[in-house]
Scaffold this active site. Structure first.
Site, PDB file in Angstrom:
ATOM      1  N   GLY A 166     118.512  53.355 -29.136  1.00 15.03           N
ATOM      2  CA  GLY A 166     118.866  54.723 -29.563  1.00 15.03           C
ATOM      3  C   GLY A 166     119.575  55.477 -28.439  1.00 15.03           C
ATOM      4  N   ARG A 167     119.526  56.815 -28.556  1.00 18.86           N
ATOM      5  CA  ARG A 167     120.282  57.647 -27.613  1.00 18.86           C
ATOM      6  C   ARG A 167     119.738  57.574 -26.190  1.00 18.86           C
ATOM      7  NH1 ARG A 167     120.594  61.810 -32.520  1.00 18.86           N
ATOM      8  NH2 ARG A 167     118.500  60.997 -32.748  1.00 18.86           N
ATOM      9  N   ILE A 168     118.398  57.581 -26.062  1.00 17.53           N
ATOM     10  CA  ILE A 168     117.814  57.536 -24.717  1.00 17.53           C
ATOM     11  C   ILE A 168     118.086  56.155 -24.096  1.00 17.53           C
ATOM     12  CG2 ILE A 168     115.669  57.698 -23.388  1.00 17.53           C
ATOM     13  CD1 ILE A 168     114.643  59.620 -25.636  1.00 17.53           C
ATOM     14  N   THR A 242     108.668  54.744 -22.108  1.00  9.51           N
ATOM     15  CA  THR A 242     108.790  56.210 -22.129  1.00  9.51           C
ATOM     16  C   THR A 242     108.872  56.713 -23.572  1.00  9.51           C
ATOM     17  OG1 THR A 242     111.174  55.932 -21.892  1.00  9.51           O
ATOM     18  CG2 THR A 242     109.946  56.485 -19.878  1.00  9.51           C
ATOM     19  N   SER A 243     108.432  55.872 -24.539  1.00  6.70           N
ATOM     20  CA  SER A 243     108.583  56.269 -25.944  1.00  6.70           C
ATOM     21  C   SER A 243     107.303  56.917 -26.470  1.00  6.70           C
ATOM     22  CB  SER A 243     109.019  55.077 -26.789  1.00  6.70           C
ATOM     23  OG  SER A 243     108.041  54.050 -26.772  1.00  6.70           O
ATOM     24  N   ARG A 244     106.386  56.112 -26.978  1.00  5.72           N
ATOM     25  CA  ARG A 244     105.087  56.611 -27.415  1.00  5.72           C
ATOM     26  C   ARG A 244     104.020  55.596 -27.005  1.00  5.72           C
ATOM     27  NH1 ARG A 244     107.119  60.856 -27.706  1.00  5.72           N
ATOM     28  NH2 ARG A 244     107.312  62.280 -29.457  1.00  5.72           N
ATOM     29  N   GLU A 273      96.406  60.642 -24.932  1.00  6.04           N
ATOM     30  CA  GLU A 273      96.997  61.643 -24.036  1.00  6.04           C
ATOM     31  C   GLU A 273      96.290  62.966 -24.287  1.00  6.04           C
ATOM     32  OE1 GLU A 273     101.240  61.825 -24.450  1.00  6.04           O
ATOM     33  OE2 GLU A 273     101.480  59.685 -24.100  1.00  6.04           O
ATOM     34  N   HIS A 292     103.422  61.926 -19.452  1.00  3.87           N
ATOM     35  CA  HIS A 292     104.324  62.282 -20.559  1.00  3.87           C
ATOM     36  C   HIS A 292     105.221  63.479 -20.189  1.00  3.87           C
ATOM     37  CE1 HIS A 292     104.894  62.058 -25.199  1.00  3.87           C
ATOM     38  NE2 HIS A 292     106.027  62.376 -24.581  1.00  3.87           N
TER      39      HIS A 292
HETATM   40  C1  DGY Z   1     109.950  63.732 -27.291  1.00  3.57           C
HETATM   41  O1  DGY Z   1     110.881  64.538 -27.296  1.00  3.57           O
HETATM   42  O2  DGY Z   1     109.655  63.068 -28.286  1.00  3.57           O
HETATM   43  C2  DGY Z   1     109.176  63.574 -26.031  1.00  3.57           C
HETATM   44  O3  DGY Z   1     108.191  62.646 -26.103  1.00  3.57           O
HETATM   45  C3  DGY Z   1     108.677  64.901 -25.574  1.00  3.57           C
HETATM   46  O4  DGY Z   1     109.704  65.353 -24.775  1.00  3.57           O
END
Ligand code: DGY
Length: 338
Positions: A166-168, A242-244, A273, A292
């Site tokens: 995706g974008r990230i 860095t997702s979920r 979390e 997070h």
């Molecule tokens: C998101 O945008 O989904 C991040 O986890 C919080 O910045």
């Protein structure tokens, strides 16, 4: 019949201050100060408080830790717009919103660079063993310079495997060119504009020196990084997420780190979390954790707040809505619930 006057609940104070032109000032300016109720506490409003404070609301500006489900929507039938200050929206039951004609927006794009920077920070910290070095200093274990001490992994010229293009992920891949890396990616399908080579998951796991996860949390991705996933990775490989948190089977990750199935991990997201300080994950070997904060720069969070306000106002005014997650809800608003 007179239409319901607009009224919104904002579930946390917004970044960007409260001065002229700030996100919250724009919201108040557009709807009237009395029409905007902001939850003043740091922690999210408990669910029953969320219910109470949204009585009579037509709009809601919420965060990733506010649960918006069918029961909540049924209790608040006047709600027309939900604006999420985040790109991920697994806390919101999107089909339930669509069914009830509630428009849902999120804040993509503006956080891609900051989140990719954080994924890189974790990758570099895990590869170059920053926490171990700091621990050595703090604990008085830093002896004389020695050519065999505190050796870590080279990053330049290696292979980065990306899960979820995706974008990230794209911002992540772009940053790897400075490190002259080979980029592999996998996902539902090949993306012609993604700067990398599409490969099946198994090949990605077997060939990558670093694996970075960028998938949304869905039924399909929950627990996808499990024992068999880690077993396919190379023993020197490093895992970054860095997702979920729930995309990872956390006990399996801890075992993989403990028994050397993989070398290290860098996580910005985890389960639960906030993570209790005595959680086994905190004490797993070769792990770098951050709480997070992938999108948590002043600039990015301010942009997210503006975008969330834009989404809420456009949805409530019946204007063209950018980043509308459920366009089908517009039809339900016009024709009524099927
Ligand atoms: C998101 O945008 O989904 C991040 O986890 C919080 O910045």
């Amino acid at each position: 019949m007179p239409s319901t006057p607009p009224r919104v609940f904002v579930t946390r104070e917004l970044p960007g201050g409260s001065g002229e032109g700030s996100p919250i000032a724009r919201l108040r300016g557009a709807l009237g100060a009395d029409a905007v109720d902001v939850w003043p506490e740091f922690d999210p409003p408990p669910h029953e408080v969320l219910l109470e404070r949204t009585e009579g609301c037509t709009g809601l500006l919420c965060m990733i830790n506010d649960r918006i489900d069918g029961a909540f929507l049924d209790a608040r039938p006047g709600l027309r717009a939900v604006s999420q200050l985040a790109v991920g929206y697994d806390n919101i039951d999107l089909p339930a919103c669509t069914e009830r004609g509630v428009l849902v927006t999120n804040t993509p794009d503006v956080l891609s660079d900051a989140t990719a920077d954080m994924a890189w920070a974790l990758l570099m910290a895990a590869a170059r063993r920053l926490p171990q070095g700091r621990d050595a200093i703090e604990q008085g274990r830093w002896g004389q310079w020695n050519p065999t001490w505190q050796l870590s992994s080279e990053v330049t010229g290696r292979t980065l495997g990306i899960l979820g293009p995706g974008r990230i992920a794209k911002a992540m891949a772009k940053r790897s060119t400075g490190f002259e890396m080979t980029v592999l990616y996998t996902g539902r399908s090949e993306k012609p504009d993604f700067p990398g080579t599409f490969v099946p998951l198994e090949e990605l796991l077997e060939r990558s020196d670093f694996i970075s996860v960028h998938v949304p949390l869905t039924d399909e991705t929950r627990g996808i990084c499990d024992a068999s996933f880690f077993a396919r990775m190379q023993p020197h490989a490093i895992f970054v997420n860095t997702s979920r948190g729930p995309v990872v089977d956390q006990p399996a990750l801890i075992t993989a780190l403990e028994d050397g199935t993989i070398a290290a991990a860098g996580l910005d997201v985890m389960t639960p979390e906030p993570l209790p300080p005595d959680d086994p994950l905190v004490h797993a070997p070769n792990i770098v954790l951050s709480p997070h904060v992938g999108s948590a720069t002043v600039e990015t969070r301010t942009k997210m707040a503006h975008l969330a306000v834009d989404g809420l106002l456009a949805s409530m005014r019946g204007e063209r809505v950018r980043h509308l997650l459920n366009p089908e809800a517009l039809e339900v608003q016009t024709k009524g619930r099927p």
